[in-house]
Design a protein around this motif. Structure first.
Motif, PDB file in Angstrom:
ATOM      1  N   GLN A  24      16.368 -21.892 -10.823  1.00 27.58           N
ATOM      2  CA  GLN A  24      15.714 -23.123 -11.512  1.00 27.58           C
ATOM      3  C   GLN A  24      15.990 -24.244 -10.472  1.00 27.58           C
ATOM      4  O   GLN A  24      15.106 -25.146 -10.376  1.00 27.58           O
ATOM      5  CB  GLN A  24      16.840 -23.714 -12.651  1.00 27.58           C
ATOM      6  CG  GLN A  24      16.338 -22.596 -13.978  1.00 27.58           C
ATOM      7  CD  GLN A  24      17.341 -22.986 -15.331  1.00 27.58           C
ATOM      8  OE1 GLN A  24      16.804 -24.031 -15.722  1.00 27.58           O
ATOM      9  NE2 GLN A  24      18.290 -22.324 -15.544  1.00 27.58           N
ATOM     10  N   LEU A  27      13.124 -23.909  -8.230  1.00 20.75           N
ATOM     11  CA  LEU A  27      11.836 -24.140  -8.637  1.00 20.75           C
ATOM     12  C   LEU A  27      11.469 -25.736  -8.950  1.00 20.75           C
ATOM     13  O   LEU A  27      10.360 -26.015  -8.431  1.00 20.75           O
ATOM     14  CB  LEU A  27      12.053 -23.807 -10.226  1.00 20.75           C
ATOM     15  CG  LEU A  27      10.404 -23.487 -11.063  1.00 20.75           C
ATOM     16  CD1 LEU A  27       9.544 -22.548 -10.244  1.00 20.75           C
ATOM     17  CD2 LEU A  27      10.556 -23.251 -12.316  1.00 20.75           C
ATOM     18  N   SER A 197       8.713 -26.698 -14.020  1.00 17.83           N
ATOM     19  CA  SER A 197       7.588 -26.073 -13.026  1.00 17.83           C
ATOM     20  C   SER A 197       6.317 -26.906 -13.000  1.00 17.83           C
ATOM     21  O   SER A 197       5.344 -26.156 -12.565  1.00 17.83           O
ATOM     22  CB  SER A 197       7.530 -24.563 -13.462  1.00 17.83           C
ATOM     23  OG  SER A 197       7.067 -24.471 -14.949  1.00 17.83           O
TER      24      SER A 197
END
Length: 440
Positions: A24, A27, A197
């Motif tokens: 995460q 990203l 994202s």
């Protein structure tokens, strides 16, 4: 401090939890790390091979820097889950430096000026009265406003499109608009993964449209480059030095030190650690020191200055994972991505309008952050004067650089950047007006 954390700073999460949290973070930062080298390479009109290598080395340097911040080696590093990446703040001065002396001058001046931030980490308490939040807010605002021009140029097709007469065609503007609108759409979604994202998804959609319109030139790729392995080569492009470029870049290091202090403070608070006392000062000092040291190291490995990424503080809140050991996973991922040329090559082929659509929003966010810093202060008569003269001179030089055409070369090269002009003006005006008020 009371928190809702699942894993604290010194906890060691199981492999599955640590990997998921690391992905995460990756990203959230990947696009932000590769964007500065892509913008700089486009402005300097570098070929695909050099651009790809710069992107790869940015990922590699960010991985090494993140490890140092999280691990804390001696007095270097915050010892928190602090992620480092290529800084947007240096783009303007670096492009100006590159147009004068190319990559050798960029890396030479970035390395020479990096100790400024390291020194500030040990003397920050003495500089607080000079580089106040008002001054740093003005500089951050000028950074954002000056970079918006870079974003708009990319939306139109970049400097190469200006040369060949295809600038601002409907195809270029359509691609940029698709990316911009897509990022806004996904950013407003309720799904947290789509929000995190949003930039990656926007770039993918823009890349797809550009490919369909024949804007992606695959002929620049060769199998040998894709199948090879990037071995980091210190000083690959050499180094050079120029006093005026050193001053311009050095000023940004001063501001970066202030930003790093705020980022480490916010990270400490989110991680449930005290934000006062000796332990806190040690974390801040180590974080700012690592910021400067890692930027020097980045220059050695042909990359651009690094800084702590503030957006990762939001990921810590979201996941409830503040463990610095997660930083080791992130560092390993970044280093691995940097060692494979195919990663850099894919993004090096990205048409300028695709990148422009995303960066336009990013740079606007930087400017908004500067406004937020300024508005958090009490704006009286003195502050209004500092703000007025700094923005007038900084934006004046940025909008009309020819105003310096009769000045000596040394003066012209130092003050050709609106960031440098406005920043130095803010520092001097802040000191002079305060001294005058004290005397009165």
């Amino acid at each position: 401090m009371k928190t809702d954390l699942i894993y604290g700073v010194e906890d060691r999460p199981p492999f599955k939890d640590a990997l998921f949290a690391a992905l995460q973070h990756l990203l959230a930062i990947f696009v932000a790390i590769i964007t500065p080298p892509l913008i700089i390479a486009s402005a300097l009109k570098l070929d695909v091979e050099k651009t790809s290598f710069l992107v790869s080395m940015s990922l590699f340097a960010s991985g090494v820097s993140t490890f140092i911040q999280c691990r804390r080696i001696g007095s270097i590093g915050a010892g928190l889950l602090c992620i480092q990446g290529t800084s947007f703040s240096f783009i303007g001065p670096i492009i100006a430096t590159g147009l004068v002396g190319g990559l050798p001058l960029i890396f030479g001046c970035c390395m020479a000026a990096a100790p400024i931030e390291m020194i500030v980490s040990r003397t920050f308490k003495y500089l607080r009265n000079i580089i106040t939040p008002l001054v740093s807010g003005i500089v951050v605002l000028l950074i954002g406003l000056s970079l918006i021009k870079v974003g708009i140029v990319s939306c139109g097709g970049g400097y190469s499109a200006m040369d060949n007469g295809t600038f601002a065609t409907w195809e270029n503007l359509s691609i940029a608009a698709l990316v911009l609108l897509s990022v806004l759409f996904f950013n407003r979604c309720r799904n947290k993964y789509l929000r995190m994202s949003s930039i990656v998804l926007g770039l993918c959609l823009g890349y797809g449209l550009a490919f369909a319109l024949g804007k992606v030139d695959m002929s620049a790729l060769n199998i040998e480059m894709l199948m090879s392995f990037n071995i980091p080569q210190p000083f690959k492009y050499g180094i050079a030095f120029n006093v005026s470029s050193f001053i311009a870049i050095g000023l940004v290091y001063l501001i970066t030190a202030i930003e790093a202090t705020g980022d480490v403070t916010a990270n400490s608070m989110i991680s449930g650690l005290p934000i006062e006392g000796d332990a806190y000062l040690k974390r801040v000092s180590g974080g700012v020191m690592a910021d400067g040291f890692n930027s020097f190291l980045a220059g050695v490995f042909n990359s651009f200055p690094n800084s702590i990424f503030a957006q990762n503080n939001g990921i810590i809140q979201l996941t409830g994972v503040a463990s610095r050991y997660v930083g080791y996973y992130i560092a390993a991922m970044l280093i691995l991505l940097g060692l494979f040329p195919i990663v850099g090559a894919v993004f090096s082929l990205m048409p300028d309008p695709v990148l422009g659509g995303a960066t336009l929003l990013m740079f606007g966010t930087v400017a908004a952050a500067g406004i937020r810093i300024i508005s958090s202060q009490e704006i009286g008569r003195k502050e209004t004067l500092v703000l007025a003269v700094s923005l007038s001179l900084g934006l004046g030089v940025e909008l009309m650089p020819d105003v310096l055409q009769q000045a000596p070369e040394a003066i012209r090269s130092i003050f050709s950047s609106g960031i440098t002009t406005g920043g130095l003006t803010a520092i001097i005006a802040n000191i002079v007006i305060r001294v005058k008020e004290e005397k009165d």
